[in-house]
Design an enzyme around this catalytic site. Structure first.
Site, mmCIF file in Angstrom:
data_model
loop_
_atom_site.group_PDB
_atom_site.id
_atom_site.type_symbol
_atom_site.label_atom_id
_atom_site.label_comp_id
_atom_site.label_asym_id
_atom_site.label_seq_id
_atom_site.Cartn_x
_atom_site.Cartn_y
_atom_site.Cartn_z
ATOM 1 N N GLU A 180 0.846 -1.097 -0.034
ATOM 2 C CA GLU A 180 0.084 0.065 -0.303
ATOM 3 C C GLU A 180 0.905 1.445 0.130
ATOM 4 O OE1 GLU A 180 -3.027 -0.047 3.132
ATOM 5 O OE2 GLU A 180 -4.092 -1.764 1.988
ATOM 6 N N GLU B 296 -5.243 -8.757 0.630
ATOM 7 C CA GLU B 296 -5.959 -8.324 1.752
ATOM 8 C C GLU B 296 -7.527 -8.036 1.645
ATOM 9 O OE1 GLU B 296 -4.549 -5.078 4.218
ATOM 10 O OE2 GLU B 296 -2.496 -5.830 3.996
HETATM 11 C C1 BGP Z 1 -4.359 -1.875 5.425
HETATM 12 C C2 BGP Z 1 -2.851 -2.267 5.948
HETATM 13 C C3 BGP Z 1 -3.134 -3.452 6.956
HETATM 14 C C4 BGP Z 1 -4.144 -3.300 7.748
HETATM 15 C C5 BGP Z 1 -5.548 -3.199 7.079
HETATM 16 C C6 BGP Z 1 -6.564 -2.873 7.892
HETATM 17 O O1 BGP Z 1 -4.309 -0.747 4.946
HETATM 18 O O2 BGP Z 1 -2.274 -2.846 4.722
HETATM 19 O O3 BGP Z 1 -1.830 -3.336 7.703
HETATM 20 O O4 BGP Z 1 -4.047 -2.439 8.938
HETATM 21 O O5 BGP Z 1 -5.345 -2.049 6.203
HETATM 22 O O6 BGP Z 1 -6.753 -1.357 8.505
HETATM 23 P P1 BGP Z 1 -7.148 -0.854 9.728
HETATM 24 O O7 BGP Z 1 -6.272 -1.565 10.713
HETATM 25 O O8 BGP Z 1 -6.926 0.735 9.389
HETATM 26 O O9 BGP Z 1 -8.467 -1.240 10.001
#
Ligand code: BGP
Length: 474
Positions: free
Chosen positions: A166, A375
């Protein structure tokens, strides 16, 4: 008629070092930029940090055994740069290499394919202090040297590499919204740093290909496809602005080594375009990834935004109190608005499985690369009941509908190699603390004092076990 998932489809789950490992100062690990950032007042929900996290560093065998019990085909995890090179360059820390080597072997013992993210945001603090981290071209060599250590040590045992997680998110949060380290708020510096990340990513991709390492490499991109509110033509133009400046600005570089013209022109007009040196575009053009990794959580809906309209801010709903999100946007360009047709999570993220199909379709049409969903998941407040069960029915529904969208995209003709949920165990959410849970495995944090952090399988654990067993035919 839906097409079946391919026989060797990679059903997986993902995590990142800082969010699970803990042991943040152990066995020679150097500091990362997150270690001090989380100590700044008000930056993370209730000052939460990853110093202990879910103690995966010490409990990786227990966690991998649970993955095996569930039947995971792949586990995506990241390597902490400062465990391998405490200073970010120079001396290698053997204990750091050993940890990941053991983790890879443990996964392979159960037939789980390791998928390694080389960079998931935890930049060694020393490189930030030494030359300003991603703002200096010096980092291109350091990042490439670090990646080479990983390729040389691990690539004979594994096949899937994610170069950078990301980029759009850590760059925008780090340099425009000041909500990630180094907490800068300066679009010009943001685009300059972003260009250097592009070069570093290209350099590592090139090294991987020219070094003839086995397997595939690609970035993981956070893609929230944009829809125009009410089909209003002026909102459609605003949506084009968003697609250009939130998505194509990165993915076009990865795939074609060029910035989208209109978006770049807008930066030039505003005097914030990155400086392109001789040789940059040639490097970018010759480092096409083998796949596009995509992290999908939600879609966005866009409307026109007047010149005196709302602007971007690092403020968001980090508490999980629904309805706290304020409209944000770029004056004169676009603003993000609520979608009247979609439900949202407690953190105000839209729930839109069709958006995943849209995103897979768009990537496939525009970039013609195989895709790995690196993800996808639902952040929720989960409750551990007295009998130690967790009935995370919302998560099951969310994931089930998104898996169906993946199958629809495959039926449309998109080549999807795998699907990783976020996340396997509960873990630290960078800005939202530990109360926002994503895992198949619940981690009891009430015991954190005693460092028990007991693992409990949620209902979704068994649901996904069935999905994997039946190759998606549930
Ligand atoms: C993405 C990241 C992850 C994770 C996920 C969930 O942006 O790659 O590392 O954190 O989001 O997001 P959040 O923790 O803000 O809910």
């Amino acid at each position: 008629e839906l097409t079946d998932f391919p026989k060797d489809f990679l059903w997986g789950s993902a995590s990142a070092a800082y969010q699970v490992e803990g042991a943040y100062q152990q066995d020679g690990k150097g500091k990362s930029v997150w270690d001090d950032f989380v100590k700044l007042p008000g930056k993370t929900f209730k000052g939460s940090n990853g110093e202990v996290a879910v103690d995966h560093y010490h409990r990786y065998k227990e966690d991998v055994a649970l993955m095996a019990e569930q039947g995971l085909k792949t586990y995506r995890f990241s390597i902490a740069w400062s465990r391998i090179l405490p200073e970010g360059r120079g001396e290698i820390n053997q204990k750091g290499l050993d940890f990941y080597s053991n983790l890879i072997d443990e996964l392979l013992r159960y037939g789980i394919e390791p998928m390694v993210t080389i960079y998931h945001w935890d930049l060694p603090q020393n490189l930030q202090d030494l030359y300003g981290g991603w703002e200096s071209r010096e980092i291109i060599k350091d990042f490439t040297d670090y990646a080479k250590i990983l390729f040389d040590n691990f690539s004979d045992r594994m096949k899937y590499w994610v170069s950078i997680n990301e980029q759009n998110v850590f760059i925008m949060h780090g340099y425009m919204l000041a909500s990630h380290p180094p907490a800068v708020n300066d679009p010009k510096r943001m685009y300059a740093a972003n260009h250097i990340v592009n070069l570093a990513n290209a350099s590592v991709t090139k090294l991987f290909k020219e070094g003839n390492y086995q397997g595939m490499i690609g970035p993981s991109f956070a893609y929230a496809p944009a829809y125009a509110l009410d089909c209003l033509p002026e909102n459609v133009i605003a949506t084009e602005n968003v697609n250009d400046s939130f998505a194509y600005f990165w993915m076009d570089i990865y795939r074609y080594g060029r910035y989208p013209k209109v978006a770049f022109r807008a930066l030039e007009k505003a005097g914030i375009a990155p400086i392109i040196e001789e040789g940059d575009m040639a490097l970018l053009a010759h480092s096409t990834p083998d796949f596009m990794g995509v992290n999908y959580y939600q879609s966005m809906t866009v409307a026109a935004n007047p010149l005196d309209g709302v602007s971007m801010s690092g403020e968001a709903n980090y508490s999980g109190e629904k309805g706290k999100t304020k409209e944000q946007g770029m004056p004169g360009m676009y603003k993000m608005v609520a979608n009247p047709h979609l439900e949202t999570t407690n953190w105000d993220w839209t729930i839109d499985p069709t958006g995943l199909r849209v995103c897979l379709r768009r990537i496939s049409s525009r970039y013609d690369l195989p895709i790995i969903i690196t993800e996808n998941g639902l952040g929720d407040f989960d409750t551990l009941e007295e009998n130690n069960e967790v009935h995370d029915e919302n998560r099951i529904a969310y994931l089930n509908n998104h898996c169906l969208a993946v199958q629809e995209a495959i039926s449309d003709g998109v080549e999807v190699l795998g699907y990783c949920t976020w996340s396997f165990t509960d873990l630290l959410s960078w800005l939202n603390g530990y109360q926002k849970r994503y895992g198949f495995v619940y981690i009891d944090r009430n015991e954190v004092e005693e460092k028990e952090l007991t693992r409990y399988k949620k209902a979704s654990f068994y649901w996904y076990q069935n999905v994997i067993n039946s190759n998606g035919q549930t």
